[in-house]
Design a protein around this motif. Sequence first.
Motif, PDB file in Angstrom:
ATOM      1  N   SER A   1       3.574  -8.019  15.333  1.00  0.00           N
ATOM      2  CA  SER A   1       2.602  -8.650  14.933  1.00  0.00           C
ATOM      3  C   SER A   1       1.433  -7.694  14.531  1.00  0.00           C
ATOM      4  N   SER A   2       1.274  -6.752  15.546  1.00  0.00           N
ATOM      5  CA  SER A   2       0.152  -5.667  15.403  1.00  0.00           C
ATOM      6  C   SER A   2       0.280  -4.815  14.458  1.00  0.00           C
ATOM      7  N   THR A   3       1.555  -4.471  13.767  1.00  0.00           N
ATOM      8  CA  THR A   3       1.517  -3.815  12.689  1.00  0.00           C
ATOM      9  C   THR A   3       1.228  -4.419  11.408  1.00  0.00           C
ATOM     10  N   PHE A   4       1.326  -5.844  11.270  1.00  0.00           N
ATOM     11  CA  PHE A   4       1.231  -6.445  10.077  1.00  0.00           C
ATOM     12  C   PHE A   4      -0.281  -6.273   9.522  1.00  0.00           C
ATOM     13  N   PRO A   5      -1.414  -6.238  10.118  1.00  0.00           N
ATOM     14  CA  PRO A   5      -2.668  -6.216   9.425  1.00  0.00           C
ATOM     15  C   PRO A   5      -2.836  -4.987   8.299  1.00  0.00           C
ATOM     16  N   ASP A   6      -2.390  -3.923   8.692  1.00  0.00           N
ATOM     17  CA  ASP A   6      -2.500  -2.813   8.048  1.00  0.00           C
ATOM     18  C   ASP A   6      -1.143  -2.715   6.974  1.00  0.00           C
TER      19      ASP A   6
ATOM     20  N   GLN B   1      -3.029 -13.081   3.132  1.00  0.00           N
ATOM     21  CA  GLN B   1      -3.308 -14.111   4.451  1.00  0.00           C
ATOM     22  C   GLN B   1      -2.482 -13.764   5.390  1.00  0.00           C
ATOM     23  N   HIS B   2      -1.350 -13.180   5.481  1.00  0.00           N
ATOM     24  CA  HIS B   2      -0.680 -12.906   6.526  1.00  0.00           C
ATOM     25  C   HIS B   2      -1.633 -11.559   7.133  1.00  0.00           C
ATOM     26  N   SER B   3      -2.167 -10.689   6.583  1.00  0.00           N
ATOM     27  CA  SER B   3      -2.967  -9.727   7.023  1.00  0.00           C
ATOM     28  C   SER B   3      -4.097 -10.385   7.756  1.00  0.00           C
ATOM     29  N   ARG B   4      -4.838 -11.352   7.041  1.00  0.00           N
ATOM     30  CA  ARG B   4      -5.949 -11.766   7.940  1.00  0.00           C
ATOM     31  C   ARG B   4      -5.440 -12.546   9.163  1.00  0.00           C
ATOM     32  N   LEU B   5      -4.449 -13.425   9.276  1.00  0.00           N
ATOM     33  CA  LEU B   5      -4.134 -14.030  10.492  1.00  0.00           C
ATOM     34  C   LEU B   5      -3.434 -13.111  11.598  1.00  0.00           C
ATOM     35  N   HIS B   6      -2.796 -12.116  11.124  1.00  0.00           N
ATOM     36  CA  HIS B   6      -2.283 -11.209  12.176  1.00  0.00           C
ATOM     37  C   HIS B   6      -3.241 -10.428  12.603  1.00  0.00           C
ATOM     38  N   ALA B   7      -4.515 -10.171  11.774  1.00  0.00           N
ATOM     39  CA  ALA B   7      -5.685  -9.438  12.299  1.00  0.00           C
ATOM     40  C   ALA B   7      -6.261 -10.083  13.581  1.00  0.00           C
ATOM     41  N   GLU B   8      -6.461 -11.595  13.123  1.00  0.00           N
ATOM     42  CA  GLU B   8      -6.945 -12.360  14.321  1.00  0.00           C
ATOM     43  C   GLU B   8      -6.112 -12.384  15.507  1.00  0.00           C
TER      44      GLU B   8
END
Length: 277
Positions: A39-44, A78-85
């Motif tokens: 999950s932590s790789t997803f925002p970027d 949207q995936h970036s946004r929620l995985h960033a949260e």
Amino acid sequence: MSSSPPAAITVRRPRISFDGVPRHWGRDPFETHFLNALSSTFPDGEAFFVRSVLAYREQIDAPELREAIRAFAAQEGQHSRLHAEHLQMLIDQGYTGLAARNRLTRWMMDVSVRRAPRASLAGTAALEHLTAMLARKILNDPEGFTGRMHPAMAALWQWHALEEAEHKSVAFDVLERVAPSHPLRVWMLASNTLGLFLEILDRAFYMLWKDGLLFRRETWAQGWRFLFGTHGFLRGLGPDYWRWYRRGFHPNDVDDSPMLDRFRPLIDAETVSRASG
Ligand SMILES: [Fe+2]
Ligand SMILES: [Fe+2]
């Protein structure tokens, strides 16, 4: 092999609160931190996917594919946004080393998009093959995965999995039009599979180390069970994975429509209605 028609790509804007998600929200600490690491790789990572595909948008004439690119970019945003949260939750829990790792990978991906756009697009298509595979795994085995998670994390993974299955062919179709090359495709999946796996292990081991659990025998038993056990995350993925390496492969060779038909109503009830409100 005949391909199924492309799936409709629906942009959902769910709100998922991570308040109250415990430090170990999966079946055990290894599962939790392996999936936290992914999950932590997803925002970027998702931002990289979008940039890699949008770099070629002007070369695409087909209106359906241009529309699919737009919807793909919106979904990944949207995936970036929620995985960033979710990442912020992890940093707040004390796993601050994830932010440093993301700074490094963000820099590497930025260089890649600017200096090697073709390889970036092929890498994106290859990684989308992995996410489509994992989507089938996550949605088709709720007992093995989401059924035993904290509800907020289950909602995050199910929603993301559904949308990965919906847009699985977009980056591939762009690649086939602008840079069709079987050797490039083969190399990019092989190298990205290894790179992503090592990146996830590094991050998962870091978080287990922070918890004081890395050198416990029980943690390694959990890891074996999570990856290779009865409902193992990697178990049974082989045929799906290797399909990519065949000449003439297309993501829609795998018909996900029964799975999408089954899960869309469940996930839409949770997301689209809330997003439009
Ligand atoms: Fe995604
Ligand atoms: Fe994706």
